[in-house]
Every structure is written in structure tokens, then in C-alpha cells.
Write a protein that holds these residues in place. Structure first.
Motif, PDB file in Angstrom:
ATOM      1  N   ILE A   1       0.848  -1.193   0.000  1.00 18.28           N
ATOM      2  CA  ILE A   1       0.000   0.000   0.000  1.00 18.28           C
ATOM      3  C   ILE A   1       0.885   1.245   0.000  1.00 18.28           C
ATOM      4  N   GLY A   2       0.505   2.227  -0.803  1.00 18.43           N
ATOM      5  CA  GLY A   2       1.190   3.510  -0.788  1.00 18.43           C
ATOM      6  C   GLY A   2       0.283   4.581  -0.198  1.00 18.43           C
ATOM      7  N   LEU A   3       0.835   5.391   0.699  1.00 18.79           N
ATOM      8  CA  LEU A   3       0.060   6.487   1.289  1.00 18.79           C
ATOM      9  C   LEU A   3       0.062   7.678   0.331  1.00 18.79           C
ATOM     10  N   VAL A   4      -1.120   8.250   0.136  1.00 19.36           N
ATOM     11  CA  VAL A   4      -1.294   9.322  -0.851  1.00 19.36           C
ATOM     12  C   VAL A   4      -2.011  10.498  -0.199  1.00 19.36           C
ATOM     13  N   LEU A   5      -1.439  11.699  -0.328  1.00 20.52           N
ATOM     14  CA  LEU A   5      -2.043  12.887   0.282  1.00 20.52           C
ATOM     15  C   LEU A   5      -2.557  13.874  -0.765  1.00 20.52           C
ATOM     16  N   ASN A   6      -2.162  13.698  -2.025  1.00 19.72           N
ATOM     17  CA  ASN A   6      -2.549  14.667  -3.052  1.00 19.72           C
ATOM     18  C   ASN A   6      -2.415  14.027  -4.438  1.00 19.72           C
ATOM     19  N   MET A   7      -2.752  14.781  -5.476  1.00 16.69           N
ATOM     20  CA  MET A   7      -2.746  14.222  -6.834  1.00 16.69           C
ATOM     21  C   MET A   7      -1.344  13.800  -7.264  1.00 16.69           C
ATOM     22  N   ARG A   8      -0.363  14.594  -6.882  1.00 14.82           N
ATOM     23  CA  ARG A   8       1.025  14.221  -7.213  1.00 14.82           C
ATOM     24  C   ARG A   8       1.368  12.868  -6.572  1.00 14.82           C
ATOM     25  N   GLY A   9       0.935  12.672  -5.325  1.00 15.91           N
ATOM     26  CA  GLY A   9       1.152  11.396  -4.638  1.00 15.91           C
ATOM     27  C   GLY A   9       0.464  10.246  -5.352  1.00 15.91           C
ATOM     28  N   TRP A  10      -0.775  10.497  -5.841  1.00 15.41           N
ATOM     29  CA  TRP A  10      -1.488   9.458  -6.597  1.00 15.41           C
ATOM     30  C   TRP A  10      -0.722   9.087  -7.860  1.00 15.41           C
ATOM     31  N   GLU A  11      -0.239  10.103  -8.584  1.00 14.97           N
ATOM     32  CA  GLU A  11       0.497   9.829  -9.821  1.00 14.97           C
ATOM     33  C   GLU A  11       1.753   9.007  -9.535  1.00 14.97           C
ATOM     34  N   ARG A  12       2.452   9.367  -8.467  1.00 11.87           N
ATOM     35  CA  ARG A  12       3.650   8.596  -8.093  1.00 11.87           C
ATOM     36  C   ARG A  12       3.279   7.170  -7.689  1.00 11.87           C
ATOM     37  N   CYS A  13       2.173   7.034  -6.960  1.00  6.62           N
ATOM     38  CA  CYS A  13       1.724   5.726  -6.477  1.00  6.62           C
ATOM     39  C   CYS A  13       1.392   4.796  -7.653  1.00  6.62           C
ATOM     40  N   VAL A  14       0.713   5.349  -8.655  1.00  5.12           N
ATOM     41  CA  VAL A  14       0.374   4.556  -9.853  1.00  5.12           C
ATOM     42  C   VAL A  14       1.650   4.162 -10.583  1.00  5.12           C
ATOM     43  N   ALA A  15       2.533   5.135 -10.785  1.00  4.95           N
ATOM     44  CA  ALA A  15       3.763   4.871 -11.544  1.00  4.95           C
ATOM     45  C   ALA A  15       4.649   3.854 -10.828  1.00  4.95           C
ATOM     46  N   ALA A  16       4.615   3.864  -9.500  1.00  7.31           N
ATOM     47  CA  ALA A  16       5.490   2.962  -8.735  1.00  7.31           C
ATOM     48  C   ALA A  16       4.942   1.542  -8.671  1.00  7.31           C
ATOM     49  N   GLY A  17       3.682   1.368  -9.085  1.00 11.19           N
ATOM     50  CA  GLY A  17       3.118   0.018  -9.114  1.00 11.19           C
ATOM     51  C   GLY A  17       2.612  -0.486  -7.776  1.00 11.19           C
ATOM     52  N   CYS A  18       2.125   0.417  -6.923  1.00 10.29           N
ATOM     53  CA  CYS A  18       1.540  -0.023  -5.651  1.00 10.29           C
ATOM     54  C   CYS A  18       0.268  -0.834  -5.923  1.00 10.29           C
ATOM     55  N   ASP A  19      -0.035  -1.733  -5.011  1.00 11.72           N
ATOM     56  CA  ASP A  19      -1.226  -2.573  -5.141  1.00 11.72           C
ATOM     57  C   ASP A  19      -2.471  -1.875  -4.606  1.00 11.72           C
ATOM     58  N   GLU A  20      -2.276  -0.904  -3.718  1.00 16.96           N
ATOM     59  CA  GLU A  20      -3.391  -0.126  -3.171  1.00 16.96           C
ATOM     60  C   GLU A  20      -2.882   1.285  -2.909  1.00 16.96           C
ATOM     61  N   ALA A  21      -3.793   2.241  -2.976  1.00 16.11           N
ATOM     62  CA  ALA A  21      -3.479   3.614  -2.583  1.00 16.11           C
ATOM     63  C   ALA A  21      -4.353   3.962  -1.387  1.00 16.11           C
ATOM     64  N   ASN A  22      -3.713   4.359  -0.295  1.00 17.29           N
ATOM     65  CA  ASN A  22      -4.459   4.772   0.896  1.00 17.29           C
ATOM     66  C   ASN A  22      -4.441   6.291   0.960  1.00 17.29           C
ATOM     67  N   VAL A  23      -5.580   6.895   0.624  1.00 16.31           N
ATOM     68  CA  VAL A  23      -5.683   8.351   0.602  1.00 16.31           C
ATOM     69  C   VAL A  23      -6.118   8.824   1.987  1.00 16.31           C
ATOM     70  N   VAL A  24      -5.487   9.889   2.463  1.00 11.54           N
ATOM     71  CA  VAL A  24      -5.784  10.410   3.793  1.00 11.54           C
ATOM     72  C   VAL A  24      -6.581  11.701   3.677  1.00 11.54           C
ATOM     73  N   VAL A  25      -7.696  11.746   4.415  1.00  8.68           N
ATOM     74  CA  VAL A  25      -8.440  12.985   4.609  1.00  8.68           C
ATOM     75  C   VAL A  25      -8.535  13.212   6.110  1.00  8.68           C
ATOM     76  N   CYS A  26      -8.156  14.393   6.558  1.00  4.39           N
ATOM     77  CA  CYS A  26      -8.214  14.691   7.992  1.00  4.39           C
ATOM     78  C   CYS A  26      -9.654  15.037   8.373  1.00  4.39           C
ATOM     79  N   ALA A  27     -10.005  14.714   9.607  1.00  5.93           N
ATOM     80  CA  ALA A  27     -11.377  14.963  10.065  1.00  5.93           C
ATOM     81  C   ALA A  27     -11.589  16.403  10.499  1.00  5.93           C
ATOM     82  N   SER A  28     -10.502  17.143  10.711  1.00  3.75           N
ATOM     83  CA  SER A  28     -10.598  18.463  11.328  1.00  3.75           C
ATOM     84  C   SER A  28      -9.559  19.397  10.712  1.00  3.75           C
ATOM     85  N   ASP A  29      -9.935  20.658  10.547  1.00  6.95           N
ATOM     86  CA  ASP A  29      -9.085  21.596   9.804  1.00  6.95           C
ATOM     87  C   ASP A  29      -7.748  21.911  10.476  1.00  6.95           C
ATOM     88  N   GLY A  30      -7.718  21.918  11.795  1.00  6.01           N
ATOM     89  CA  GLY A  30      -6.467  22.266  12.486  1.00  6.01           C
ATOM     90  C   GLY A  30      -5.332  21.363  12.050  1.00  6.01           C
TER      91      GLY A  30
END
Ligand code: ZN
Length: 299
Positions: free
Chosen positions: A76-105
Motif C-alpha cells: 500500500i502507498g500512502l497518498v495525500l494529493n494528486m502528485r502522490g497518486w500519480e507517483r503511487c500509480v507509476a510505482a506500481g503499488c497494489d493499493e493507494a491509501n488516501v488520507v483525509v483529515c477529520a478536522s481543519d487544524g
């Protein structure tokens, strides 16, 4: 047939990310291989963050290139943004774990964007995956029980995000107690609320043991019907942007508790203990997991 609880090993990512010592690529690859050899079928192997910001996570592409593709293991590759997704796809990860924070702080300080912006990023990634392909996407809602800057995080804050992810068709959603402030009763209520918000998603739970409630929270989750939990070998972990956050629950501690109770995990406990001791020694610290100190029972 006893019930199987899947444990996602997050030590190579959530664990090593918070350590002062940045390991070279070869050692990270060796750690991942050892963990897979003792039963880790899903493993958070890499993070596609900016290595200038988190030097411990440098070399994600090299790590993925060194790991031979395996039908038995999901990296699994951790992904925080579109650039991370592009890197994750190119690197051949089996899963992408996208993080969304629950709170703005935490969202702004950790990822430099608001919760609403992060949901937009998740939606954009899901859309791109639908058009261009790419690995399955999972979501982790971080600081789902409390934010180090904003304080309490409400159930409504969490379910609002979960509802959006469910509408996008995200098949697995995790609640992350990033700073270790959850208690078992709140965990149970929050699981029920999230089930209502995302009835078709598989739920996964991610606990840090900062205030010694990690295993109790895992117990409450299993009792509530959760069958996927994150854990980190040796109890490594934390978050460089969350003040005083400490490690995830130790994989060997969780495996011991579950196996002792008759659950199946697919892990070799003694092998895990040895890895926890070795990696902690390499990082110049005592293992945070109890099993690394006490060993299993019966021996
Ligand atoms: Zn974490």
C-alpha cells in the motif's frame, strides 16, 4: 472455523516515518520482506509525500521497484494529493491509501489544505482512477477521535467525510486515532455511526497507543464486528506533525491478544517478536511492544 482478523502492517510507513533515524532503502526493503515472511499480507510499504518534508519516507519508488510483484501480498502507498497518486500509480503499488483529515487544524498543519479541499482531492483521484485505471483506493480519516490543535472531533465531522467517500464508491474506509485519544466506548459508537453513513464500505481501524488505550480500542472494534485493523511491528510509529503522538499498537501485541482468544491472524508471533526487537534495536530504542519484552505464552 475461527474468525479471521486481518492486520494491516503499517510499521514501514507510519512507524518509520516518526523515527529520528532514516533507514536506507535496502533496510526498508529488508524489513518489508521480513514482515511479509511472517504473515503480513497487506502492508503499508511507502508514502508518496515530499521527501524534503519527511526524509524518513524518501525512496518510495526505489522500494517498490525492489519488491518483486506478488499475488499474495498487497503493498500500500500512502497518498495525500494528486502528485502522490500519480507517483503511487507509476510505482506500481497494489493499493493507494488516501488520507483525509477529520478536522481543519490538523488538516492545514499536516497536509497544507482544509478538510473540504482534501475531500475534493479524494474525489479527483477517484475520478482519475475511473478513467485511467490504477490501484484500488482506500480512505483513512485521520484524527477521527481528536485533533491536537482543534481539540474534540465530533461524530458528525467524521460521518460527513465518510458519507462523501461512500458516495464516491470508496470500498474501504478507516478511522485513524492519529494522536491516541480514543476510548473503547467512543470507538464502538463511532463504528456504528460510520456504518450508518457507509453501509457498503468495509471498515478498518487504526489506533495509536499514546494513552495506553490502543488494545482496548482494538478489542472494542473486534467486538463491534470490525475485521481489519492496522498495527505496527515493535509498536513503532507516530506522526512528525502531531505533537507527542507515539506509536501504533504493536502488531505482536495485537496478534498475541487475538490468537490467545482463538482468532486467526495468519501471523507467526515469534517471528514478529524477533522483527520488533531487531528494528527497535536498529533504531536505538527499546521496543514499545509488550510482547517484545515478555514473549508469548505458552512459549
Ligand atoms: Zn497513524
Amino acid at each position: 472455523m475461527s474468525r479471521f482478523i486481518q492486520i494491516v502492517e503499517v510499521g514501514p510507513r507510519d512507524g518509520l516515518q516518526n523515527e529520528a533515524t532514516a533507514l536506507p532503502v535496502e533496510e526498508k526493503v529488508a524489513l518489508i520482506r521480513r514482515l511479509e515472511a511472517v504473515g503480513a499480507r497487506r502492508i503499508e510499504a511507502v508514502s508518496f509525500v515530499n521527501p524534503n518534508r519527511v526524509p524518513q519516507m524518501a525512496g518510495a519508488e526505489e522500494i517498490m521497484a525492489a519488491l518483486a510483484p506478488s499475488l499474495d501480498h498487497s503493498r500500500i502507498g500512502l497518498v495525500l494529493n494528486m502528485r502522490g497518486w500519480e507517483r503511487c500509480v507509476a510505482a506500481g503499488c497494489d493499493e493507494a491509501n488516501v488520507v483525509v483529515c477529520a478536522s481543519d487544524g490538523f488538516a492545514v498543519r499536516n497536509q497544507g489544505s482544509t478538510v473540504a479541499q482534501q475531500i475534493d482531492v479524494l474525489a479527483a483521484i477517484v475520478e482519475r482512477q475511473a478513467v485511467e485505471g490504477g490501484p484500488p483506493i482506500t480512505l483513512t480519516v485521520s484524527v477521527a477521535f481528536g485533533d491536537p490543535f482543534d481539540g474534540e472531533v465530533t461524530e458528525d465531522q467524521v460521518t460527513a467525510i465518510v458519507r462523501e467517500a461512500h458516495a464516491l464508491g470508496v470500498p474501504e474506509i478507516a478511522l485513524g486515532d492519529t494522536i491516541g485519544v480514543a476510548d473503547p466506548w467512543t470507538v464502538r459508537r463511532r463504528i456504528e455511526a460510520v456504518r450508518g453513513a457507509a453501509p457498503n464500505a468495509r471498515l478498518r481501524m487504526h489506533f495509536h497507543d499514546t494513552r495506553n488505550t490502543g488494545l482496548a480500542n482494538a478489542y472494542a472494534s473486534v467486538e463491534a464486528g470490525i475485521d481489519v485493523l492496522d498495527a505496527s511491528v515493535g509498536g513503532l510509529g507516530g506522526c512528525p506533525f502531531a505533537p507527542a503522538a507515539t506509536g501504533n499498537i504493536g502488531t505482536e501485541d495485537l496478534v498475541y491478544m487475538l490468537q490467545r482468544a482463538g482468532f486467526e491472524t495468519g501471523y507467526d508471533l515469534d517471528g514478529l517478536i524477533a522483527i520488533g526487537q531487531a528494528i527497535s534495536g536498529r533504531l536505538g530504542k527499546a521496543p514499545a511492544s509488550s510482547l517484545a519484552r515478555a514473549g508469548g505464552f505458552p512459549s
